[in-house]
Enzyme design. Structure first.
Site, PDB file in Angstrom:
ATOM      1  N   THR A 154       0.853  -1.168   0.000  1.00  4.70           N
ATOM      2  CA  THR A 154       0.000   0.000   0.000  1.00  4.70           C
ATOM      3  C   THR A 154       0.905   1.239   0.000  1.00  4.70           C
ATOM      4  OG1 THR A 154      -1.852   1.041   1.137  1.00  4.70           O
ATOM      5  CG2 THR A 154      -0.207  -0.011   2.531  1.00  4.70           C
ATOM      6  N   MET A 155       0.330   2.429   0.192  1.00  2.00           N
ATOM      7  CA  MET A 155       1.115   3.664   0.147  1.00  2.00           C
ATOM      8  C   MET A 155       2.056   3.767   1.350  1.00  2.00           C
ATOM      9  SD  MET A 155       0.040   5.762  -2.404  1.00  2.00           S
ATOM     10  CE  MET A 155       0.216   7.469  -1.912  1.00  2.00           C
ATOM     11  N   ASN A 156       3.127   4.479   1.140  1.00  2.00           N
ATOM     12  CA  ASN A 156       4.034   4.869   2.231  1.00  2.00           C
ATOM     13  C   ASN A 156       4.639   3.690   2.990  1.00  2.00           C
ATOM     14  OD1 ASN A 156       3.344   7.538   1.586  1.00  2.00           O
ATOM     15  ND2 ASN A 156       1.622   7.523   2.994  1.00  2.00           N
ATOM     16  N   GLU A 189       6.700   3.064  -9.131  1.00  2.00           N
ATOM     17  CA  GLU A 189       5.304   3.459  -9.369  1.00  2.00           C
ATOM     18  C   GLU A 189       4.689   2.635 -10.513  1.00  2.00           C
ATOM     19  OE1 GLU A 189       4.321   5.164  -7.062  1.00  2.00           O
ATOM     20  OE2 GLU A 189       5.837   6.599  -6.439  1.00  2.00           O
TER      21      GLU A 189
END
Ligand SMILES: [Zn+2]
Length: 200
Positions: free
Chosen positions: A10-12, A89
């Site tokens: 997930t993000m971060n 990304e």
């Protein structure tokens, strides 16, 4: 044999940091690492892979229409042989890009390490992530945690006012929104109204 690796989270969670560390390890040993990133991700500057803890490196920026097999074939024709390719990304790629990278692995025999998100803020797979899950040789989860301590696998998008977004484009680059990584239970709560900005 070279392989296609999908490092997802997930993000971060620190994917870009891991990518930069792994690429550095090649370069430190005198081996050429090729870094790639989608051209429209310009948060760290065009053609720059940046991490939240401050590391960054220049990368080859590619457009949505780019043929990555052709691009990499051309780049490998000059200079040292490419020991490994790193793509950040990955969720910004198209499905075609994923297949082009698979062909780089199979035909040019160069390992490709791809880093990206598994799902978007609505809990849906990104097209490239779906393709990667289908055809990658190896998948590795990069872990991070929710505020409750459980593994975070989901992400909510918050607008400038701290409200949870339930609709909208899958990819928004350069806006004011903020993302918070949560476990599935707390993501489910957030998407169903039990969320206050103070917790973000
Ligand atoms: Zn939680």
């Amino acid at each position: 044999m070279a392989k296609l690796y999908f490092n997802y989270s997930t993000m971060n969670a620190g994917k870009s940091t891991m990518l930069l560390q792994a690429a550095y390890n090649y370069e430190e040993r005198g081996m050429r690492a090729l870094l790639l990133i989608a051209a429209f991700d310009e948060r760290a500057g065009k053609g720059i892979i940046g991490s939240r803890i401050g590391l960054q490196a220049s990368a080859v920026a590619f457009e949505q229409e780019a043929d990555l097999l052709a691009l990499i074939t051309e780049l490998s024709g000059s200079g040292e042989p490419i020991a490994c390719i790193f793509v950040d990304e990955a969720h910004f790629m198209t499905r075609q890009h994923v297949w082009q990278l698979a062909r780089v692995v199979d035909r040019l025999n160069i390992p490709v390490m791809v880093y990206g998100l598994r799902t978007d803020f609505q809990g849906k797979l990104f097209p490239a992530s779906q393709e990667l899950m289908a055809i990658a040789d190896e998948m590795r989860e990069v872990r991070t945690i929710c505020h409750c301590g459980r593994k975070a696998t989901m992400v909510v998008r918050l607008d400038a006012g701290g409200n949870v977004a339930r609709e909208g484009a899958q990819i928004e680059v350069g806006g004011n929104e903020k993302y918070v990584s949560l476990c599935r239970r707390h993501w489910d709560d957030a998407m169903n109204g039990e969320w206050t900005a103070e917790r973000a």
